[in-house]
Design a protein around this motif. Sequence first.
Motif, PDB file in Angstrom:
ATOM      1  N   PRO A  17       0.807  -1.205   0.000  1.00  0.00           N
ATOM      2  CA  PRO A  17       0.000   0.000   0.000  1.00  0.00           C
ATOM      3  C   PRO A  17       0.853   1.274   0.000  1.00  0.00           C
ATOM      4  O   PRO A  17       1.835   1.341   0.701  1.00  0.00           O
ATOM      5  CB  PRO A  17      -0.821  -0.111   1.261  1.00  0.00           C
ATOM      6  N   PRO A  19       1.308   5.090   1.161  1.00  0.00           N
ATOM      7  CA  PRO A  19       0.669   5.986   2.124  1.00  0.00           C
ATOM      8  C   PRO A  19      -0.051   7.099   1.395  1.00  0.00           C
ATOM      9  O   PRO A  19       0.412   7.572   0.358  1.00  0.00           O
ATOM     10  CB  PRO A  19       1.870   6.546   2.927  1.00  0.00           C
ATOM     11  N   LYS A  20      -1.192   7.487   1.892  1.00  0.00           N
ATOM     12  CA  LYS A  20      -1.912   8.593   1.285  1.00  0.00           C
ATOM     13  C   LYS A  20      -1.047   9.855   1.343  1.00  0.00           C
ATOM     14  O   LYS A  20      -0.477  10.201   2.361  1.00  0.00           O
ATOM     15  CB  LYS A  20      -3.227   8.846   2.028  1.00  0.00           C
ATOM     16  N   ALA A 114      -2.694   6.141  -3.597  1.00  0.00           N
ATOM     17  CA  ALA A 114      -2.642   4.918  -2.791  1.00  0.00           C
ATOM     18  C   ALA A 114      -2.484   3.742  -3.735  1.00  0.00           C
ATOM     19  O   ALA A 114      -2.989   3.765  -4.865  1.00  0.00           O
ATOM     20  CB  ALA A 114      -3.908   4.751  -1.952  1.00  0.00           C
ATOM     21  N   ASP A 117      -4.776   2.465  -6.866  1.00  0.00           N
ATOM     22  CA  ASP A 117      -5.544   3.500  -7.556  1.00  0.00           C
ATOM     23  C   ASP A 117      -5.359   3.347  -9.059  1.00  0.00           C
ATOM     24  O   ASP A 117      -4.237   3.104  -9.535  1.00  0.00           O
ATOM     25  CB  ASP A 117      -5.072   4.906  -7.152  1.00  0.00           C
ATOM     26  N   THR A 141       3.293   0.381  -5.167  1.00  0.00           N
ATOM     27  CA  THR A 141       3.771   0.604  -3.811  1.00  0.00           C
ATOM     28  C   THR A 141       4.868   1.663  -3.793  1.00  0.00           C
ATOM     29  O   THR A 141       5.778   1.632  -4.605  1.00  0.00           O
ATOM     30  CB  THR A 141       4.346  -0.702  -3.239  1.00  0.00           C
TER      31      THR A 141
END
Length: 199
Positions: A17, A19-20, A114, A117, A141
């Motif tokens: 993932p 990070p936003k 993210a 997306d 990632t």
Amino acid sequence: MYHSLLAILAVAPLAAPVPKVPAKTEMYFPTKVGAKWVYVYEFKGLCGSNQEQTDEVTAVEKKGGVFWVTVRQDVHGLPNSVSQFTVSGDGVTVSGRGGRMLPDPYPWVKLPAAAGDTWEICHSEPDGKPGTRTTVYTVGTAEKVLTPAGLFTTIPVQFKKAQFGGTMWHAPGVGPVKAVIGSGGLEVTMTLKSFIPGK
């Protein structure tokens, strides 16, 4: 084929993932005149030696919260093309190429980002030909990328268009620091050799 690959990398057209990234905080492209990149292109499966390309921000205009950034791209010291980008806390979009505005601007990276997306852009065929082509972008990632210009924390964005595909790694304040694009047995890798911020 050789020139098509270069054209996509030069403007164009690019992995679990991330990070936003808070919107309106970091720009993922320079917004100061004089910012300069030197990229090295390495070719696999193509007849031709490696080459360098120098890009420089020659003009910046701010409209509202969006920067319109003009970049001149030189190969072997000769002016090659001019591209225009729109840059904001929402991401980076390729808006013009060859001195002309694109009928179908396309985002290089959207923020906040993210992993997983995705977005699709439908492009008109070049030279007025009928029909369209679709490019699919997918965020990967967050990862660190080591280049001759330094170590960068990046957002990788994979892209797929017809027979072309690849990944472009974007760093805050710098823009693309690496890109790999391939088609069949052909592959071009673009790596940042040096970067000078604008003033």
